[in-house]
Design an enzyme around this catalytic site. Structure first.
Site, short mmCIF file in Angstrom:
data_model
loop_
_atom_site.label_atom_id
_atom_site.label_comp_id
_atom_site.label_asym_id
_atom_site.label_seq_id
_atom_site.Cartn_x
_atom_site.Cartn_y
_atom_site.Cartn_z
N GLY A 70 0.81 -1.21 0.00
CA GLY A 70 0.00 0.00 0.00
C GLY A 70 0.84 1.26 0.00
N THR A 71 2.10 1.14 0.43
CA THR A 71 2.99 2.30 0.50
C THR A 71 3.15 2.90 -0.88
OG1 THR A 71 4.17 1.15 2.24
CG2 THR A 71 5.23 3.10 1.33
N THR A 72 3.00 4.21 -0.97
CA THR A 72 3.12 4.87 -2.27
C THR A 72 4.53 5.45 -2.42
OG1 THR A 72 2.10 6.80 -1.24
CG2 THR A 72 0.69 5.37 -2.53
N ALA A 96 -1.39 -1.40 -4.81
CA ALA A 96 -2.53 -0.53 -5.12
C ALA A 96 -2.25 0.88 -4.61
CB ALA A 96 -3.82 -1.06 -4.50
N PRO A 97 -2.35 1.88 -5.48
CA PRO A 97 -2.17 3.25 -5.01
C PRO A 97 -3.26 3.68 -4.05
CG PRO A 97 -2.77 3.24 -7.35
CD PRO A 97 -2.58 1.82 -6.94
N HIS A 126 -3.76 15.71 1.59
CA HIS A 126 -3.39 14.66 2.54
C HIS A 126 -2.82 15.26 3.83
CE1 HIS A 126 -3.64 12.15 -1.09
NE2 HIS A 126 -3.77 11.12 -0.27
N LYS A 130 2.28 12.83 5.24
CA LYS A 130 2.51 12.05 4.00
C LYS A 130 3.77 12.56 3.32
CE LYS A 130 0.37 10.68 -0.38
NZ LYS A 130 0.76 9.26 -0.30
N GLY A 136 0.07 8.84 -5.02
CA GLY A 136 -0.02 7.73 -5.98
C GLY A 136 -1.38 7.69 -6.65
N THR A 137 -2.42 8.03 -5.89
CA THR A 137 -3.78 8.01 -6.44
C THR A 137 -3.93 9.08 -7.52
OG1 THR A 137 -4.64 7.23 -4.34
CG2 THR A 137 -6.23 8.23 -5.85
P1 NAP Z 1 3.01 6.37 9.01
O1 NAP Z 1 1.99 6.67 10.05
O2 NAP Z 1 4.22 7.20 8.87
O3 NAP Z 1 3.42 4.84 9.24
C1 NAP Z 1 4.51 4.22 8.66
C2 NAP Z 1 5.06 3.23 9.66
O4 NAP Z 1 6.02 2.38 9.04
C3 NAP Z 1 5.76 3.93 10.82
O5 NAP Z 1 5.39 3.31 12.03
C4 NAP Z 1 7.23 3.70 10.48
O6 NAP Z 1 8.05 3.69 11.62
C5 NAP Z 1 7.16 2.32 9.87
N1 NAP Z 1 8.35 1.97 9.08
C6 NAP Z 1 9.18 2.79 8.41
N2 NAP Z 1 10.16 2.08 7.82
C7 NAP Z 1 9.93 0.78 8.12
C8 NAP Z 1 10.60 -0.44 7.83
N3 NAP Z 1 11.74 -0.47 7.10
N4 NAP Z 1 10.09 -1.61 8.28
C9 NAP Z 1 8.97 -1.61 9.03
N5 NAP Z 1 8.31 -0.48 9.38
C10 NAP Z 1 8.77 0.70 8.93
O7 NAP Z 1 2.32 6.33 7.57
P2 NAP Z 1 0.85 5.83 7.16
O8 NAP Z 1 -0.07 6.99 7.10
O9 NAP Z 1 0.47 4.63 7.96
O10 NAP Z 1 1.12 5.43 5.65
C11 NAP Z 1 2.11 4.48 5.31
C12 NAP Z 1 2.26 4.45 3.77
O11 NAP Z 1 1.06 3.96 3.20
C13 NAP Z 1 2.52 5.83 3.13
O12 NAP Z 1 3.38 5.64 2.00
C14 NAP Z 1 1.15 6.23 2.64
O13 NAP Z 1 1.21 7.13 1.54
C15 NAP Z 1 0.60 4.87 2.22
N6 NAP Z 1 -0.85 4.77 2.19
C16 NAP Z 1 -1.39 4.08 1.16
C17 NAP Z 1 -2.75 3.87 1.11
C18 NAP Z 1 -3.33 3.06 0.00
O14 NAP Z 1 -4.56 2.90 -0.04
N7 NAP Z 1 -2.53 2.52 -0.91
C19 NAP Z 1 -3.57 4.37 2.13
C20 NAP Z 1 -2.98 5.09 3.18
C21 NAP Z 1 -1.61 5.27 3.21
P3 NAP Z 1 8.76 5.07 12.09
O15 NAP Z 1 7.63 6.00 12.46
O16 NAP Z 1 9.59 4.62 13.24
O17 NAP Z 1 9.55 5.57 10.92
#
Ligand code: NAP
Length: 212
Positions: A70-72, A96-97, A126, A130, A136-137
């Protein structure tokens, strides 16, 4: 399924931990810097950061574990490399974006509207946490609309994930808008991806619409 969740303590990861377990999956979460043993996992799910996702997914695929990403922020070269890893292992890698159903419909409606309205712009909004822009969307929406659509990115506290596709013609404006009000919006899409993962062809599959 036995699922390894990268990004356990993140905003999406924390929601997924509970939701995947409630759906009957056995979930182990990993945070940045923690050691990973891929043995015995049926799938890896990644919601981390643009800087982390490629390494996580490449390691999982090389260990023979299919991925749901899911990560973009992954570039074309990264996606091609993950496709290669997945094909070598003869396992799927799903990216998936946007995992929200409403966002997938928004992209579909925008593609249809673009056929009648050649002038359009996208505003994507966002949370300020972010890391990547444009989203990505938004990039996927532009691709579906035939390219050449300007994107405006807004990053502010208080936002979750929102997008407006604004199409203008003589004397009229059509606005297609999707709002993600809570990260629970992504749960059904991730569950669907896990459910369908084993049935996907080896290599990369992109977009929730491929599963609908
Ligand atoms: P977030 O709150 O920053 O969460 C990311 C988490 O991943 C943090 O706890 C971070 O830890 C951890 N992390 C970083 N590097 C890592 C690694 N190497 N191994 C394991 N964990 C690691 O972000 P979020 O809002 O949850 O979003 C995460 C990603 O998903 C973003 O890229 C966002 O754009 C994407 N996203 C996609 C969708 C979709 O539908 N495709 C929806 C929502 C979000 P630290 O805080 O310690 O760095």
């Amino acid at each position: 399924m036995r699922v390894l969740l990268f990004g356990r303590d993140g905003k999406v990861g924390a929601v997924l931990m509970g939701a995947l377990r409630a759906a009957g999956h056995e979930v182990d979460g990993v945070e940045v810097g923690e050691p990973v043993d891929f043995d015995g996992f049926d799938a890896a799910v990644d919601f981390t950061a643009p800087s982390a996702v490629f390494g996580n997914a490449a390691a999982a695929l090389s260990a023979g574990v299919p991925c749901v990403i899911g990560t973009t922020g992954l570039g074309e070269d990264d996606l091609a490399e993950l496709d290669r890893h997945a094909r070598e292992q003869r396992i799927p890698c799903f990216v998936a974006p946007n995992f929200a159903l409403g966002a997938v419909l928004m992209m579909r409606f925008a593609a249809e509207a673009a056929r009648s309205f050649p002038n359009a712009e996208i505003v994507e909004l966002h949370a300020d946490t972010k890391l990547d822009a444009p989203s990505g969307t938004a990039k996927a929406t532009v691709a579906r609309m035939g390219g050449d659509v300007p994107i405006h990115s807004v990053r502010l506290p208080g936002l979750v994930a929102h997008q407006e596709v604004i199409l203008g013609g003589p004397g009229e404006i059509l606005t297609i808008r999707h709002d993600t009000t809570s990260r629970e919006a992504f749960v059904p899409g991730v569950l669907l991806a896990l459910d369908r993962l084993r049935g996907l062809a080896p290599g990369l599959t992109v977009g929730l619409e491929a599963l609908l």
